[in-house]
Write a protein that holds these residues in place. Structure first.
Motif, PDB file in Angstrom:
ATOM      1  N   UNK A  36     -22.157  -2.190 -67.242  1.00 54.22           N
ATOM      2  CA  UNK A  36     -23.426  -2.295 -66.515  1.00 54.22           C
ATOM      3  C   UNK A  36     -23.230  -1.897 -65.050  1.00 54.22           C
ATOM      4  N   UNK A  37     -22.164  -2.417 -64.445  1.00 51.82           N
ATOM      5  CA  UNK A  37     -21.890  -2.113 -63.035  1.00 51.82           C
ATOM      6  C   UNK A  37     -21.650  -0.629 -62.833  1.00 51.82           C
ATOM      7  N   UNK A  38     -20.900  -0.015 -63.750  1.00 53.86           N
ATOM      8  CA  UNK A  38     -20.611   1.416 -63.624  1.00 53.86           C
ATOM      9  C   UNK A  38     -21.888   2.234 -63.732  1.00 53.86           C
ATOM     10  N   UNK A  39     -22.738   1.875 -64.701  1.00 53.99           N
ATOM     11  CA  UNK A  39     -24.001   2.598 -64.868  1.00 53.99           C
ATOM     12  C   UNK A  39     -24.863   2.480 -63.616  1.00 53.99           C
ATOM     13  N   UNK A  40     -24.982   1.248 -63.132  1.00 55.82           N
ATOM     14  CA  UNK A  40     -25.833   1.030 -61.962  1.00 55.82           C
ATOM     15  C   UNK A  40     -25.312   1.771 -60.736  1.00 55.82           C
ATOM     16  N   UNK A  41     -24.007   1.625 -60.510  1.00 60.21           N
ATOM     17  CA  UNK A  41     -23.428   2.206 -59.305  1.00 60.21           C
ATOM     18  C   UNK A  41     -23.534   3.728 -59.302  1.00 60.21           C
ATOM     19  N   UNK A  42     -23.199   4.355 -60.435  1.00 63.42           N
ATOM     20  CA  UNK A  42     -23.257   5.813 -60.468  1.00 63.42           C
ATOM     21  C   UNK A  42     -24.697   6.300 -60.425  1.00 63.42           C
ATOM     22  N   UNK A  43     -25.564   5.555 -61.081  1.00 66.48           N
ATOM     23  CA  UNK A  43     -26.984   5.882 -61.077  1.00 66.48           C
ATOM     24  C   UNK A  43     -27.528   5.886 -59.635  1.00 66.48           C
ATOM     25  N   UNK A  44     -27.148   4.874 -58.865  1.00 67.61           N
ATOM     26  CA  UNK A  44     -27.612   4.777 -57.473  1.00 67.61           C
ATOM     27  C   UNK A  44     -27.125   5.960 -56.642  1.00 67.61           C
ATOM     28  N   UNK A  45     -25.963   6.502 -57.023  1.00 65.08           N
ATOM     29  CA  UNK A  45     -25.416   7.640 -56.279  1.00 65.08           C
ATOM     30  C   UNK A  45     -25.962   8.957 -56.809  1.00 65.08           C
ATOM     31  N   UNK A  46     -26.893   8.861 -57.770  1.00 63.37           N
ATOM     32  CA  UNK A  46     -27.529  10.068 -58.278  1.00 63.37           C
ATOM     33  C   UNK A  46     -26.710  10.800 -59.327  1.00 63.37           C
ATOM     34  N   UNK A  47     -25.634  10.158 -59.825  1.00 64.74           N
ATOM     35  CA  UNK A  47     -24.833  10.803 -60.864  1.00 64.74           C
ATOM     36  C   UNK A  47     -25.260  10.295 -62.228  1.00 64.74           C
ATOM     37  N   UNK A  48     -24.836  11.015 -63.251  1.00 65.13           N
ATOM     38  CA  UNK A  48     -25.193  10.589 -64.600  1.00 65.13           C
ATOM     39  C   UNK A  48     -23.943  10.188 -65.346  1.00 65.13           C
ATOM     40  N   UNK A  49     -23.649   8.911 -65.335  1.00 66.29           N
ATOM     41  CA  UNK A  49     -22.517   8.405 -66.110  1.00 66.29           C
ATOM     42  C   UNK A  49     -23.080   7.562 -67.236  1.00 66.29           C
ATOM     43  N   UNK A  50     -22.747   7.985 -68.440  1.00 68.60           N
ATOM     44  CA  UNK A  50     -23.214   7.237 -69.598  1.00 68.60           C
ATOM     45  C   UNK A  50     -22.070   6.340 -70.035  1.00 68.60           C
ATOM     46  N   UNK A  51     -22.300   5.059 -70.072  1.00 70.59           N
ATOM     47  CA  UNK A  51     -21.203   4.152 -70.434  1.00 70.59           C
ATOM     48  C   UNK A  51     -21.591   3.322 -71.642  1.00 70.59           C
ATOM     49  N   UNK A  52     -20.826   3.433 -72.716  1.00 69.24           N
ATOM     50  CA  UNK A  52     -21.025   2.581 -73.888  1.00 69.24           C
ATOM     51  C   UNK A  52     -19.914   1.533 -73.930  1.00 69.24           C
ATOM     52  N   UNK A  53     -20.184   0.492 -74.692  1.00 64.62           N
ATOM     53  CA  UNK A  53     -19.259  -0.649 -74.689  1.00 64.62           C
ATOM     54  C   UNK A  53     -18.728  -0.948 -76.083  1.00 64.62           C
ATOM     55  N   UNK A  54     -17.475  -1.328 -76.135  1.00 65.03           N
ATOM     56  CA  UNK A  54     -16.917  -1.841 -77.386  1.00 65.03           C
ATOM     57  C   UNK A  54     -15.685  -2.674 -77.049  1.00 65.03           C
ATOM     58  N   UNK A  55     -15.187  -3.365 -78.043  1.00 59.78           N
ATOM     59  CA  UNK A  55     -13.992  -4.161 -77.808  1.00 59.78           C
ATOM     60  C   UNK A  55     -13.189  -4.217 -79.095  1.00 59.78           C
ATOM     61  N   UNK A  56     -11.868  -4.219 -78.976  1.00 57.62           N
ATOM     62  CA  UNK A  56     -11.023  -4.368 -80.162  1.00 57.62           C
ATOM     63  C   UNK A  56     -10.277  -5.687 -80.052  1.00 57.62           C
ATOM     64  N   UNK A  57      -9.778  -6.147 -81.184  1.00 56.50           N
ATOM     65  CA  UNK A  57      -9.081  -7.426 -81.172  1.00 56.50           C
ATOM     66  C   UNK A  57      -7.828  -7.356 -80.319  1.00 56.50           C
ATOM     67  N   UNK A  58      -7.150  -6.198 -80.365  1.00 54.83           N
ATOM     68  CA  UNK A  58      -5.861  -6.095 -79.687  1.00 54.83           C
ATOM     69  C   UNK A  58      -5.569  -4.638 -79.400  1.00 54.83           C
ATOM     70  N   UNK A  59      -5.473  -4.273 -78.144  1.00 55.84           N
ATOM     71  CA  UNK A  59      -5.210  -2.859 -77.805  1.00 55.84           C
ATOM     72  C   UNK A  59      -3.747  -2.475 -77.967  1.00 55.84           C
ATOM     73  N   UNK A  60      -2.851  -3.481 -78.021  1.00 58.53           N
ATOM     74  CA  UNK A  60      -1.425  -3.145 -78.000  1.00 58.53           C
ATOM     75  C   UNK A  60      -0.807  -3.000 -79.391  1.00 58.53           C
ATOM     76  N   UNK A  61      -1.640  -2.771 -80.413  1.00 62.69           N
ATOM     77  CA  UNK A  61      -1.081  -2.440 -81.727  1.00 62.69           C
ATOM     78  C   UNK A  61      -1.948  -1.346 -82.339  1.00 62.69           C
TER      79      UNK A  61
END
Lengths: 228, 336, 155
Positions: free
Chosen positions: A47-72
């Motif tokens: 949300x912060x990334x979308x808002x911040x880039x949006x305010x600067x007039x850039x188009x950053x599309x950010x989707x969200x996900x999460x995994x149980x464990x990134x280190x395997x």
């Protein structure tokens, strides 16, 4: 657990270049428990990334996900199809998670959103302290259960130094003097005499100083069959 | 019993000098020793070092040359030591565990010995966060206790830390350690000194002493433990420069105890002097600072187990002579 | 930021059921009304309001977010209102990082009987937001297309 903290937003945006389609990936293990990279933190960051880039007039599309464990690697399989739609991945994992993502998706830019701090735990809600540096040769058995390698600013093996004041370290009043704690602990255990022995120089070859480390357990490895 | 031991100990010291430095000889002969501290410049200006050495040359048995003190980069201890040694003042080099690993330390010790340096003081080192390179990586491969033991093994066993033999015998150093009688936990401090003695310290220089009562308690315990017979203890003293400095040391410096009486005496010294007359105030302060320091030296001479004083007049080398003279410690003995 | 004269702030107020929600009710029922720009969302306790709620509310276009909880020491769940205050402070810092005015988020404390105070708080919040102007992230449809066209023009 591994304790991490989010990088400044601007640093992340700078690494991203502020444009494109990005997938923010959280991790449900250590960094979720220390409120740095769990599902909720992914939501906040995206949300912060979308808002911040949006305010600067850039188009950053950010989707969200999460995994149980990134280190395997097994836990990253679920992302295999999904990442194809994105220009870059922002990892909210620790430094290990970031590298596992980078290894699995070598064609994608992987941006670390966190600074990995240390191995430690909470001492109260919202406060985490370092407890281990992974020196590869644990001394806790002779130091009353208090680690001088991770908790003494000078990694003394024969402390405390002359900077111990009211139980605190000279570098910061919020840092307890590890060696004062060691003496107190050994006194309670009736083992103060052991601290009077000059402990020999530590063998750092088991630590980072010996080069990147590896643990091999033959009893657990995938058995080699004739065919393989 | 203790006396008997003391005599034997002194005889032993007299019989076989460990390094044969001037400081060791003065102590072995039973003289009340005087050492001091010289701070190398933040430059490569050899003249500054020589000048600072010249000022204190006749007043000291040996001068410590600090090693990146308070974690601020300065000319190296060994480099500066060679300069003052050439002009006739015996150096005590300092080595901190903060900046060097065991390889660098042993290499430096061999180099220093090759140049005829015979005294070394072993320190943990002030944390780099206090200095001018707070982003530096610290080393702390070994600690000050292990450094003492390493130098002792090099000297007495002719072995490197790894156990390998040093060809032609190890370098002969008179090994010094630091002690802070005022750091917490207080009751632990004599024991920590005992540990340094066990590690192999030949002499000890203490942190600046202002709280004489606490220091007496510390020394009583040290004497009770018989440590003064195994190691020469030089009490750290230093002239206060102003009321502000006294107050700062009392309130802000970790591991330092400054009783109110000294703060009050410094404040009283400038009473009646016009607030804006900076020169007059400084003169009054400095006179009182030197006076207090002389009184302390005289008191130190009377405390059992104190073998000398270590004068820390950092940045104020000209105060050393009046202090040593005032304490009746001039001229310095010549011991062969 | 050009402010159109007809700008009417859209403010979301997360109100604790035990105090602020009742206070708002009281204010509405009595003569001291509060601005219609305040849209009330009832929560069982302000401790339920997460930082994510505050940020997402702004991302979705609200001009301001007000969190209204019990007076300090009077939370039905002991410290829910104090937690809420900490989160509001945290989000205000985050807004600064994002580049949005921190004043768009605010915490207020009232009891169930403080209808007048609630109305005053609401009015003050409304005025603050009116002075700040619309949330720049809530771009009206017509303007949005112009912006898009302008951006495309630069490519």
């Amino acid at each position: 657990m591994i304790v991490a903290e989010r990088k400044p937003l601007d640093d992340i945006i700078e690494m991203l270049g502020g444009q494109g389609k990005v997938l923010a990936v959280g991790c449900g293990t250590c960094v979720a428990v220390c409120f740095a990279g769990g599902k909720k933190e992914v939501e906040m960051l995206a949300s912060s990334l979308r808002m911040s880039t949006n305010l600067k007039g850039n188009k950053l599309e950010v989707d969200e996900t999460s995994v149980q464990r990134q280190c395997e690697a097994e836990y990253l399989e679920v992302l295999d199809e999904r990442v194809k739609d994105y220009d870059a991945i922002v990892s909210l994992g620790c430094g290990v998670g970031v590298q596992y993502l980078a290894e699995r998706f070598p064609e994608k830019r992987i941006i670390p959103a966190l600074d990995t701090k240390f191995m430690g735990g909470p001492t109260e809600a919202g406060v985490w302290e370092e407890r281990c540096q992974g020196c590869g040769s644990c001394v806790l058995g002779i130091t009353g259960g208090v680690c001088p390698i991770s908790r003494c600013a000078k990694q003394l093996m024969n402390g405390p130094c002359g900077g111990s004041k009211h139980g605190h370290c000279e570098i910061d009043e919020d840092v307890p003097c590890a060696w004062q704690k060691i003496w107190e602990s050994m006194e309670k255990l009736g083992r103060l005499d052991e601290l009077m022995q000059v402990s020999a120089p530590k063998d750092w070859s088991t630590s980072r100083d010996g080069g990147p480390r590896r643990v091999v357990r033959d009893d657990i490895r995938t058995p080699k069959t004739e065919d393989s | 019993m203790a006396m008997q031991q003391a005599i034997e100990n002194t005889e032993e010291k007299g019989r076989a000098l460990k390094a044969g430095s001037n400081l060791e000889r003065v102590l072995a002969a039973g003289h009340f020793a005087v050492t001091g501290e010289l701070e190398p410049p933040k430059s490569h200006d050899a003249d500054i070092v020589r000048k600072r050495g010249k000022v204190v040359e006749e007043c000291l048995d040996a001068a410590n040359i600090t090693d990146n003190q308070t974690a601020i980069v300065r000319m190296s201890s060994i480099g500066s030591a060679l300069l003052i040694k050439d002009s006739g003042l015996e150096p005590v080099i300092q080595i901190t565990c903060r900046d060097r690993n065991r390889l660098a330390m042993q290499a430096d010790l061999l180099g220093a010995a090759a140049h005829g340096i015979k005294n070394v003081l072993c320190l943990s080192g002030d944390h780099q966060s206090f200095g001018n390179h707070p982003g530096a990586k610290n080393v702390h491969d070994i600690d000050s206790m292990q450094l003492i033991r390493m130098i002792k093994d090099m000297r007495d066993e002719s072995r490197f830390q790894c156990g390998e033999e040093i060809p032609g015998g190890g370098p002969r150093f008179f090994i010094g350690a630091a002690a802070n009688p005022f750091a917490d936990p207080l009751e632990l401090r004599p024991h920590r000194l005992a540990k340094k003695v066990a590690a192999g310290a030949d002499f000890v220089q203490t942190q600046l002493v202002y709280d004489m009562d606490q220091f007496r308690k510390y020394m009583a315990k040290v004497v009770d433990m018989g440590l003064h017979e195994k190691v020469s203890i030089l009490a750290g003293v230093g002239p206060l420069k102003s009321t502000g400095m006294a107050r700062y040391m009392r309130d802000k410096v970790p591991g330092m105890m400054v009783p109110d009486i000294f703060v009050d005496r410094m404040a009283d010294a400038v009473k009646g002097i016009d607030k804006d007359d900076k020169a007059a105030k400084q003169e009054a302060w400095r006179a009182e600072g030197i006076k207090i320091c002389i009184e302390q030296c005289l008191e130190m001479k009377e405390i059992e187990g104190v073998a000398g004083v270590h004068i820390m007049a950092i940045g104020w080398e000209t105060a050393v002579r009046p202090i040593v003279e005032g304490a009746g410690l001039m001229p310095r003995p010549k011991v062969d | 930021m050009t402010q159109s004269p007809e700008f009417e702030p859209q403010i979301v107020a997360f109100c604790c059921l035990h105090c602020a929600y009742a206070a708002a009710d009281l204010a509405g029922g009595s003569r001291c009304g509060y601005p219609s720009s305040i849209k009330i969302v009832a929560v069982p306790c302000t401790g339920r309001v997460d930082s994510v709620h505050l940020v997402k509310t702004l991302e979705d276009g609200a001009d301001g977010v007000m969190v209204a909880g019990c007076l300090p020491g009077r939370c039905h769940f002991q410290t829910g209102n104090l937690h809420a205050k900490q989160r509001v402070d945290h989000v205000r810092e985050l807004l600064e990082e994002i580049g949005l005015e921190p004043e768009r988020v605010r915490m207020v404390n009232v009891s169930a009987g403080m209808g007048v105070q609630f109305a005053e708080n609401a009015k003050d919040m409304s005025e603050t937001i009116a002075a700040l102007g619309p949330n720049p992230l809530r771009v009206p449809k017509s303007q949005a297309s112009t912006t898009d066209a302008a951006l495309e023009g630069t490519n």
